[in-house]
Motif scaffolding. Structure first.
Motif, PDB file in Angstrom:
ATOM      1  N   GLN A 134       0.658  41.436  73.107  1.00  0.00           N
ATOM      2  CA  GLN A 134       1.004  41.554  71.795  1.00  0.00           C
ATOM      3  C   GLN A 134       2.386  41.681  71.300  1.00  0.00           C
ATOM      4  O   GLN A 134       3.260  40.617  70.400  1.00  0.00           O
ATOM      5  CB  GLN A 134      -0.244  41.890  70.618  1.00  0.00           C
ATOM      6  CG  GLN A 134      -0.190  41.163  69.380  1.00  0.00           C
ATOM      7  CD  GLN A 134      -0.970  39.739  69.060  1.00  0.00           C
ATOM      8  OE1 GLN A 134      -1.793  40.060  70.332  1.00  0.00           O
ATOM      9  NE2 GLN A 134      -0.159  39.582  68.105  1.00  0.00           N
ATOM     10  N   ASN A 135       2.907  42.776  70.878  1.00  0.00           N
ATOM     11  CA  ASN A 135       4.074  43.045  70.489  1.00  0.00           C
ATOM     12  C   ASN A 135       5.110  42.471  71.595  1.00  0.00           C
ATOM     13  O   ASN A 135       6.498  41.923  70.364  1.00  0.00           O
ATOM     14  CB  ASN A 135       4.250  44.620  70.485  1.00  0.00           C
ATOM     15  CG  ASN A 135       3.884  45.345  69.226  1.00  0.00           C
ATOM     16  OD1 ASN A 135       4.072  44.956  67.683  1.00  0.00           O
ATOM     17  ND2 ASN A 135       2.437  45.848  69.132  1.00  0.00           N
ATOM     18  N   LEU A 136       5.359  42.646  71.846  1.00  0.00           N
ATOM     19  CA  LEU A 136       6.497  41.577  73.074  1.00  0.00           C
ATOM     20  C   LEU A 136       6.959  40.088  72.925  1.00  0.00           C
ATOM     21  O   LEU A 136       7.346  39.498  72.427  1.00  0.00           O
ATOM     22  CB  LEU A 136       6.298  41.954  74.735  1.00  0.00           C
ATOM     23  CG  LEU A 136       6.442  43.507  75.060  1.00  0.00           C
ATOM     24  CD1 LEU A 136       6.514  43.409  76.930  1.00  0.00           C
ATOM     25  CD2 LEU A 136       8.182  43.991  74.415  1.00  0.00           C
ATOM     26  N   GLU A 138       4.974  39.049  70.180  1.00  0.00           N
ATOM     27  CA  GLU A 138       5.436  37.997  69.203  1.00  0.00           C
ATOM     28  C   GLU A 138       6.864  38.643  68.779  1.00  0.00           C
ATOM     29  O   GLU A 138       7.755  37.688  67.881  1.00  0.00           O
ATOM     30  CB  GLU A 138       4.571  39.467  67.810  1.00  0.00           C
ATOM     31  CG  GLU A 138       3.125  38.943  67.611  1.00  0.00           C
ATOM     32  CD  GLU A 138       2.859  40.291  66.673  1.00  0.00           C
ATOM     33  OE1 GLU A 138       3.772  41.000  66.749  1.00  0.00           O
ATOM     34  OE2 GLU A 138       1.606  39.932  66.324  1.00  0.00           O
ATOM     35  N   ASN A 139       7.616  39.418  69.623  1.00  0.00           N
ATOM     36  CA  ASN A 139       8.602  39.834  69.245  1.00  0.00           C
ATOM     37  C   ASN A 139       9.862  38.619  70.441  1.00  0.00           C
ATOM     38  O   ASN A 139      10.182  37.697  68.868  1.00  0.00           O
ATOM     39  CB  ASN A 139       9.596  40.798  70.029  1.00  0.00           C
ATOM     40  CG  ASN A 139       9.492  42.193  68.954  1.00  0.00           C
ATOM     41  OD1 ASN A 139       8.758  42.033  67.923  1.00  0.00           O
ATOM     42  ND2 ASN A 139       9.801  42.422  69.693  1.00  0.00           N
ATOM     43  N   ALA A 140       9.783  38.104  71.068  1.00  0.00           N
ATOM     44  CA  ALA A 140       9.573  36.776  71.453  1.00  0.00           C
ATOM     45  C   ALA A 140       9.454  35.544  70.673  1.00  0.00           C
ATOM     46  O   ALA A 140      10.790  34.561  70.828  1.00  0.00           O
ATOM     47  CB  ALA A 140       9.356  36.525  73.132  1.00  0.00           C
ATOM     48  N   TRP A 141       8.856  35.451  70.054  1.00  0.00           N
ATOM     49  CA  TRP A 141       8.150  34.132  69.124  1.00  0.00           C
ATOM     50  C   TRP A 141       8.809  34.464  68.196  1.00  0.00           C
ATOM     51  O   TRP A 141      10.294  32.958  67.323  1.00  0.00           O
ATOM     52  CB  TRP A 141       6.890  34.236  69.662  1.00  0.00           C
ATOM     53  CG  TRP A 141       6.020  32.840  67.958  1.00  0.00           C
ATOM     54  CD1 TRP A 141       5.438  33.107  66.956  1.00  0.00           C
ATOM     55  CD2 TRP A 141       5.564  31.854  68.749  1.00  0.00           C
ATOM     56  NE1 TRP A 141       4.704  32.259  66.625  1.00  0.00           N
ATOM     57  CE2 TRP A 141       5.480  31.593  66.986  1.00  0.00           C
ATOM     58  CE3 TRP A 141       5.826  30.970  69.917  1.00  0.00           C
ATOM     59  CZ2 TRP A 141       4.549  29.978  67.517  1.00  0.00           C
ATOM     60  CZ3 TRP A 141       5.379  29.603  69.820  1.00  0.00           C
ATOM     61  CH2 TRP A 141       4.671  29.507  68.531  1.00  0.00           C
ATOM     62  N   LYS A 142       9.451  35.309  67.375  1.00  0.00           N
ATOM     63  CA  LYS A 142       9.941  35.583  66.219  1.00  0.00           C
ATOM     64  C   LYS A 142      11.130  35.483  66.968  1.00  0.00           C
ATOM     65  O   LYS A 142      12.389  34.484  65.809  1.00  0.00           O
ATOM     66  CB  LYS A 142       9.952  37.233  65.517  1.00  0.00           C
ATOM     67  CG  LYS A 142      10.056  37.043  64.519  1.00  0.00           C
ATOM     68  CD  LYS A 142       9.776  38.521  63.367  1.00  0.00           C
ATOM     69  CE  LYS A 142      10.083  39.647  64.327  1.00  0.00           C
ATOM     70  NZ  LYS A 142       9.003  40.875  63.643  1.00  0.00           N
ATOM     71  N   PHE A 143      11.983  36.005  67.396  1.00  0.00           N
ATOM     72  CA  PHE A 143      13.365  36.036  67.741  1.00  0.00           C
ATOM     73  C   PHE A 143      13.808  34.511  68.460  1.00  0.00           C
ATOM     74  O   PHE A 143      15.143  34.194  68.950  1.00  0.00           O
ATOM     75  CB  PHE A 143      13.884  36.519  68.035  1.00  0.00           C
ATOM     76  CG  PHE A 143      13.681  37.941  67.395  1.00  0.00           C
ATOM     77  CD1 PHE A 143      14.169  38.209  65.844  1.00  0.00           C
ATOM     78  CD2 PHE A 143      12.812  39.211  67.869  1.00  0.00           C
ATOM     79  CE1 PHE A 143      14.225  38.984  65.785  1.00  0.00           C
ATOM     80  CE2 PHE A 143      12.744  40.048  66.889  1.00  0.00           C
ATOM     81  CZ  PHE A 143      13.324  40.361  65.925  1.00  0.00           C
ATOM     82  N   ILE A 198       8.541  48.561  63.437  1.00  0.00           N
ATOM     83  CA  ILE A 198       7.683  49.688  64.568  1.00  0.00           C
ATOM     84  C   ILE A 198       6.567  49.257  65.835  1.00  0.00           C
ATOM     85  O   ILE A 198       6.590  50.265  66.312  1.00  0.00           O
ATOM     86  CB  ILE A 198       6.408  50.218  63.616  1.00  0.00           C
ATOM     87  CG1 ILE A 198       7.254  50.749  62.323  1.00  0.00           C
ATOM     88  CG2 ILE A 198       5.759  51.487  64.640  1.00  0.00           C
ATOM     89  CD1 ILE A 198       5.962  51.519  61.485  1.00  0.00           C
ATOM     90  N   GLY A 199       7.141  47.687  66.437  1.00  0.00           N
ATOM     91  CA  GLY A 199       6.318  47.306  67.196  1.00  0.00           C
ATOM     92  C   GLY A 199       6.932  47.803  68.346  1.00  0.00           C
ATOM     93  O   GLY A 199       6.038  48.276  69.609  1.00  0.00           O
ATOM     94  N   LEU A 200       7.755  47.407  68.539  1.00  0.00           N
ATOM     95  CA  LEU A 200       8.366  48.672  69.857  1.00  0.00           C
ATOM     96  C   LEU A 200       8.438  50.383  70.272  1.00  0.00           C
ATOM     97  O   LEU A 200       8.660  50.078  71.457  1.00  0.00           O
ATOM     98  CB  LEU A 200      10.565  48.265  70.721  1.00  0.00           C
ATOM     99  CG  LEU A 200      10.545  46.775  71.128  1.00  0.00           C
ATOM    100  CD1 LEU A 200      12.343  46.472  70.492  1.00  0.00           C
ATOM    101  CD2 LEU A 200       9.737  45.871  71.767  1.00  0.00           C
TER     102      LEU A 200
HETATM  103 MG   LIG Z   1       7.624  43.436  66.781  1.00  0.00          MG
END
Ligand SMILES: [Mg+2]
Ligand SMILES: Nc1ncnc2c1ncn2[C@@H]1O[C@H](COP(=O)(O)OP(=O)(O)OP(=O)(O)O)[C@@H](O)[C@H]1O
Length: 231
Positions: A134-136, A138-143, A198-200
């Motif tokens: 989920q964290n990885l 979300e990051n890919a999606w966000k960036f 804090i995600g990573l």
């Molecule tokens: Mg994140």
């Protein structure tokens, strides 16, 4: 050496308990401030100048951020405590579920092509791996927000033993000199994107609990790839 290790373990456990209770106990006063701000905005609606109202709204926004940081810190410390339940897990299914919910949450966010290698199975703790993916994702999606042709891939490196999995995006990427730094809590490289940083750190901790490894490759403007293996 045994005594030393025991002392070290005790110290670490004390620190964990400390950070848990600090984040936990911070929530009550925060809730009170949040309520008071809400009351001020409602009860003095007509008497407040625009400037004061804007400032109160700003306070609310900052409170929200603080609340999220505390929530994430709490879940970070829970990850180190809860016992692992290892079984075969279909990672591709989980990725698909997360992708679907991301698209539902922000449907007109951007057009993204998802490429998910089917039926990648790994022995791991399903709950924790879900949080990690989920964290990885979300990051890919966000960036990839600014990309017209965003593309996010989940797959495995052919002939890798133990299997190396990856999540790859063609988003804004980052300077590779920070590739290790990112896994520390509160490290954020980009401004203008929400998140507490804090995600990573959470991802790293979940990988550690599985005895695995995670690393990132990226270059500015050319996207990022996060590789991981689970032992
Ligand atoms: Mg994140
Ligand atoms: N796929 C990615 N592409 C580009 N930069 C990334 C990517 N993933 C992470 N980063 C960089 O690493 C930083 C840390 O990521 P991390 O997930 O820990 O925090 P966050 O996403 O900012 O906040 P949070 O995950 O707590 O909501 C990000 O702020 C960003 O600068």
């Amino acid at each position: 050496l045994v005594t030393y290790t025991l002392q070290l373990e005790n110290a670490i456990n004390e620190l964990k308990a400390f950070s848990y209770s600090v984040s936990h106990d911070l929530r009550a006063p925060l809730r009170a401030i949040r309520r008071l701000t809400e009351e001020l905005l409602e009860e003095y609606q007509t008497q407040l100048s625009n400037e004061v109202r804007d400032k109160l709204k700003h306070i609310q926004l900052k409170l929200e951020q603080m609340y999220n940081i505390i929530r994430d810190l709490l879940s970070l410390s829970r990850i180190s405590h809860q016992p692992l339940y290892i079984k075969p897990v279909n990672l591709s299914h989980i990725v698909q579920e997360i992708v679907t919910s991301l698209q539902q949450q922000t449907p007109d966010y951007h057009h993204t092509t998802f490429v998910i290698q089917p039926d990648l199975i790994a022995r791991c703790d399903e709950g924790l791996i879900r949080i990690m993916l989920q964290n990885l994702l979300e990051n890919a999606w966000k960036f990839t927000r600014e990309r017209a042709n965003a593309r996010i891939e989940f797959g495995s490196v052919p002939q890798s033993h133990p299997t190396v999995y990856y999540i790859k995006d063609n988003g804004i990427g980052f300077d590779p000199q920070y590739a290790d730094d990112l896994f520390h809590a509160f490290r954020k490289l980009h401004v203008g994107y929400d998140g507490s940083g804090i995600g990573l750190a959470t991802v790293q901790r979940i990988i550690n609990r599985h005895g695995g490894e995670i690393w990132a490759e990226a270059s500015p403007g050319k996207g990022a790839t996060f590789y991981f293996k689970l032992l």
